[in-house]
Enzyme design. Structure first.
Site, mmCIF file in Angstrom:
data_model
loop_
_atom_site.group_PDB
_atom_site.id
_atom_site.type_symbol
_atom_site.label_atom_id
_atom_site.label_comp_id
_atom_site.label_asym_id
_atom_site.label_seq_id
_atom_site.Cartn_x
_atom_site.Cartn_y
_atom_site.Cartn_z
ATOM 1 N N HIS A 1 10.100 9.325 -28.082
ATOM 2 C CA HIS A 1 9.178 10.315 -27.519
ATOM 3 C C HIS A 1 9.698 11.753 -27.710
ATOM 4 C CE1 HIS A 1 6.325 12.247 -24.891
ATOM 5 N NE2 HIS A 1 7.323 12.767 -24.193
ATOM 6 N N ARG B 1 0.819 -1.232 0.000
ATOM 7 C CA ARG B 1 0.000 0.000 0.000
ATOM 8 C C ARG B 1 0.848 1.276 0.000
ATOM 9 N NH1 ARG B 1 -3.251 -3.111 3.427
ATOM 10 N NH2 ARG B 1 -5.045 -3.880 2.266
ATOM 11 N N ASN C 1 2.679 20.041 -21.514
ATOM 12 C CA ASN C 1 2.305 19.212 -22.664
ATOM 13 C C ASN C 1 2.533 19.913 -24.002
ATOM 14 O OD1 ASN C 1 1.465 17.234 -20.872
ATOM 15 N ND2 ASN C 1 -0.588 18.119 -20.724
ATOM 16 N N GLU D 1 13.020 17.967 -24.695
ATOM 17 C CA GLU D 1 12.216 18.393 -23.536
ATOM 18 C C GLU D 1 12.851 19.629 -22.870
ATOM 19 O OE1 GLU D 1 9.244 17.116 -22.866
ATOM 20 O OE2 GLU D 1 9.234 14.970 -23.361
ATOM 21 N N LYS E 1 10.028 22.661 -14.137
ATOM 22 C CA LYS E 1 9.032 21.623 -13.854
ATOM 23 C C LYS E 1 8.656 21.634 -12.376
ATOM 24 C CE LYS E 1 7.381 17.076 -14.825
ATOM 25 N NZ LYS E 1 7.526 15.765 -15.440
ATOM 26 N N HIS F 1 2.903 17.988 -27.177
ATOM 27 C CA HIS F 1 2.580 16.596 -26.870
ATOM 28 C C HIS F 1 1.293 16.105 -27.522
ATOM 29 C CE1 HIS F 1 5.966 16.840 -24.210
ATOM 30 N NE2 HIS F 1 5.782 15.617 -23.762
ATOM 31 N N GLU G 1 -2.311 18.363 -12.190
ATOM 32 C CA GLU G 1 -2.656 18.829 -13.533
ATOM 33 C C GLU G 1 -4.097 19.316 -13.652
ATOM 34 O OE1 GLU G 1 -0.555 16.701 -16.569
ATOM 35 O OE2 GLU G 1 -2.033 17.263 -18.065
ATOM 36 N N HIS H 1 2.028 12.982 -29.562
ATOM 37 C CA HIS H 1 1.429 11.685 -29.228
ATOM 38 C C HIS H 1 0.708 11.075 -30.427
ATOM 39 C CE1 HIS H 1 1.392 12.305 -24.585
ATOM 40 N NE2 HIS H 1 2.488 11.698 -25.000
ATOM 41 N N ARG I 1 -0.098 22.833 -14.990
ATOM 42 C CA ARG I 1 0.796 21.711 -15.309
ATOM 43 C C ARG I 1 0.613 21.283 -16.763
ATOM 44 N NH1 ARG I 1 2.670 16.467 -11.604
ATOM 45 N NH2 ARG I 1 3.985 15.580 -13.210
ATOM 46 N N LYS J 1 4.492 11.543 -11.468
ATOM 47 C CA LYS J 1 3.607 10.728 -12.313
ATOM 48 C C LYS J 1 4.273 9.372 -12.508
ATOM 49 C CE LYS J 1 1.145 14.136 -15.097
ATOM 50 N NZ LYS J 1 0.888 14.599 -16.480
HETATM 51 N N1 NAD Z 1 6.448 10.331 -15.451
HETATM 52 C C1 NAD Z 1 6.579 11.357 -16.270
HETATM 53 O O1 NAD Z 1 6.272 12.496 -15.921
HETATM 54 C C2 NAD Z 1 7.126 11.119 -17.636
HETATM 55 C C3 NAD Z 1 7.501 12.207 -18.428
HETATM 56 C C4 NAD Z 1 8.069 11.955 -19.673
HETATM 57 C C5 NAD Z 1 8.256 10.638 -20.104
HETATM 58 N N2 NAD Z 1 7.867 9.609 -19.297
HETATM 59 C C6 NAD Z 1 8.080 8.209 -19.707
HETATM 60 O O2 NAD Z 1 9.469 7.987 -19.830
HETATM 61 C C7 NAD Z 1 9.687 6.906 -20.738
HETATM 62 C C8 NAD Z 1 10.816 7.276 -21.663
HETATM 63 O O3 NAD Z 1 11.985 7.480 -20.896
HETATM 64 P P1 NAD Z 1 13.430 7.437 -21.546
HETATM 65 O O4 NAD Z 1 13.453 8.268 -22.765
HETATM 66 O O5 NAD Z 1 14.392 7.723 -20.474
HETATM 67 O O6 NAD Z 1 13.518 5.945 -22.092
HETATM 68 P P2 NAD Z 1 14.083 4.571 -21.480
HETATM 69 O O7 NAD Z 1 13.924 4.506 -20.018
HETATM 70 O O8 NAD Z 1 13.500 3.496 -22.306
HETATM 71 O O9 NAD Z 1 15.638 4.695 -21.813
HETATM 72 C C9 NAD Z 1 16.064 4.728 -23.168
HETATM 73 C C10 NAD Z 1 17.132 3.679 -23.441
HETATM 74 O O10 NAD Z 1 18.377 4.109 -22.895
HETATM 75 C C11 NAD Z 1 18.931 3.100 -22.043
HETATM 76 N N3 NAD Z 1 19.677 3.835 -21.016
HETATM 77 C C12 NAD Z 1 19.180 4.492 -19.952
HETATM 78 N N4 NAD Z 1 20.158 5.165 -19.314
HETATM 79 C C13 NAD Z 1 21.302 4.909 -19.997
HETATM 80 C C14 NAD Z 1 22.639 5.341 -19.832
HETATM 81 N N5 NAD Z 1 22.988 6.203 -18.875
HETATM 82 N N6 NAD Z 1 23.558 4.886 -20.698
HETATM 83 C C15 NAD Z 1 23.191 4.048 -21.724
HETATM 84 N N7 NAD Z 1 21.942 3.634 -21.938
HETATM 85 C C16 NAD Z 1 21.006 4.068 -21.077
HETATM 86 C C17 NAD Z 1 17.746 2.323 -21.568
HETATM 87 O O11 NAD Z 1 18.116 1.009 -21.173
HETATM 88 C C18 NAD Z 1 16.849 2.309 -22.794
HETATM 89 O O12 NAD Z 1 17.272 1.313 -23.694
HETATM 90 C C19 NAD Z 1 8.378 6.688 -21.454
HETATM 91 O O13 NAD Z 1 7.794 5.501 -20.984
HETATM 92 C C20 NAD Z 1 7.533 7.889 -21.067
HETATM 93 O O14 NAD Z 1 6.158 7.591 -21.008
HETATM 94 C C21 NAD Z 1 7.318 9.823 -18.082
HETATM 95 ZN ZN ZN Z 2 7.360 14.465 -22.921
#
Ligand code: NAD
Ligand code: ZN
Length: 377
Positions: free
Chosen positions: A278, A132, A257, A196, A239, A260, A249, A264, A253, A154
């Site tokens: 992304h 929980r 987007n 971003e 942020k 986005h 949001e 998206h 907030r 999030k």
């Molecule tokens: N929670 C939020 O507010 C929020 C905001 C934006 C995006 N997101 C989410 O984030 C995700 C995308 O995140 P991302 O772009 O970091 O992708 P990811 O976590 O998939 O990482 C991208 C790739 O890089 C590799 N990697 C990570 N760190 C590394 C490093 N230091 N050296 C070498 N390789 C490395 C990972 O293994 C992966 O293959 C999506 O699922 C998206 O929905 C969430």
């Molecule tokens: Zn984004």
């Protein structure tokens, strides 16, 4: 403190001001080696944590973190998951929570998310629902995670119906953004995260956009630590301030987007695959959002041209051709109506009123949007 004097001894410290859920963001170099210093005070009871990482990040950065925790007498269990969006799924969360329970986590166990946004979102959600709710720390290793996903609470997974449709708001106790992690990131992932950073300047800080444009962005992408720290700090400040004012949001907030709604739709059309990361979708989406803003008479055309020129100079895509388009405009609009941020099928966009300022506009008529998509941006 000037970023030029950034050392492991004194990381930049920001605060996400959320009352009793407030937490610090530390930005610096060599933070993993010293993680125990900041993590020990968060432990309740046993000096024990569980680190969750993926098979790409683990071999590169886990040894430094484990050593940093051991130096403070903290014992570490590790769970390693496959890299990529596939882990952010019902199967992925079930598997992770089962592994955590097998490790006999209790309400006092701290989880550490070491990885990109996928790990952060997955571990944050596991922390929200296991026993929980347990505490967790974000240790973002991608630029995207350092400037965006690790801050704001999030968390969640993807389902058959779409991305991030199941989850929870669950704030971390601490964010440790170690510049050393960025050094191992593939260049394409670095550029995607940079989109971003650009977004945070376009929606709120013209002077910072000008700094990126004048060489700050190029320096950062070439590996300059001071430039990287300055930009990560700026994004986290932007942020953090928005999240502190509107955690769930209800209002401003939504400015985060920018790009986005358009982005998206392109991600959906390309199947959320490696065809379009992304951040790349956000780059194209920002250009489309500024195009719409220009068409609606809100934004000077010259500002859109500056954005396009800067994204191109940084090696980011600026039109649909970069991901296999142009796509059918009506299909893209259909994706937008299904977006979880669309209210009752209404089209809502973040529009730009000039570089450095943005507004949220509900109820934008489809007839205003279709020409933007037909332009093949
Ligand atoms: N929670 C939020 O507010 C929020 C905001 C934006 C995006 N997101 C989410 O984030 C995700 C995308 O995140 P991302 O772009 O970091 O992708 P990811 O976590 O998939 O990482 C991208 C790739 O890089 C590799 N990697 C990570 N760190 C590394 C490093 N230091 N050296 C070498 N390789 C490395 C990972 O293994 C992966 O293959 C999506 O699922 C998206 O929905 C969430
Ligand atoms: Zn984004």
């Amino acid at each position: 403190m000037s970023v030029d004097t950034l050392t492991a001894a004194d990381p930049i410290r920001l605060e996400v001001a959320l009352g009793e859920r407030a937490y610090p963001i530390l930005i610096g170099a060599g933070l993993l080696e010293r993680a125990g210093e900041w993590i020990a005070p968060l432990l309740k009871g046993r000096r024990r944590v569980v680190v969750i990482t993926d098979t790409n990040v683990g071999p590169l950065h886990l040894p430094r973190l484990t050593a940093g925790l051991a130096a403070a007498g903290i014992s570490v269990d590790t769970v390693t998951v496959p890299p990529g969006e596939g882990s952010k799924s019902w199967a992925g969360i079930a598997d992770l929570v089962d592994q955590l329970l097998d490790l006999r986590v209790d309400r006092g166990t701290l989880l550490l998310a070491l990885g990109g946004g996928v790990i952060g979102d997955l571990v944050g959600f596991a922390a929200a629902i296991t026993m929980r709710g347990v505490d967790f720390v974000q240790i973002p290793t991608t630029l995207l995670a350092q400037v965006d996903s690790s801050v704001g609470g999030k968390t969640g997974i993807n389902t058959k119906a779409g991305k991030n449709l199941v989850g929870s708001f669950h704030q971390p106790r601490l964010v440790l953004a170690d510049m050393d992690c960025i050094a191992t990131l593939p260049p394409r992932q670095l550029r995607a995260g940079y989109a971003e950073i650009v977004k945070h300047t376009v929606l709120g800080d013209a002077a910072m956009f000008a700094w990126l444009e004048a060489g700050g962005g190029a320096a950062l992408l070439a590996g300059d630590r001071a430039a990287l720290a300055k930009a990560v700090r700026h994004s986290c400040e932007t942020k953090a301030a928005i999240v502190a004012a509107d955690e769930r949001e209800g209002g401003q907030r939504a400015l985060l987007n920018l790009g986005h709604t358009f982005g998206h739709a392109l991600e959906a059309e390309t199947g959320f695959s490696d065809t379009l990361l992304h951040g790349e979708a956000v780059a194209i989406g920002m250009v489309q959002a500024l195009d719409l803003s220009v068409r609606l008479g809100l934004c000077p055309a010259a500002d859109k041209a500056r954005l396009v020129a800067h994204l191109v100079a940084c090696g980011l895509p600026v039109d649909q051709k970069a991901c296999g388009g142009p796509f059918d405009p009506a299909t893209l609009v259909a994706h937008m109506r299904l977006d979880k941020k669309a209210k009752a099928g209404e089209l809502t966009f973040v529009l730009c009123t000039g570089l450095g300022s943005a507004i949220v506009r509900d109820g934008v008529p489809e007839s205003d949007v279709l020409p933007v998509l037909s332009e093949a941006h």
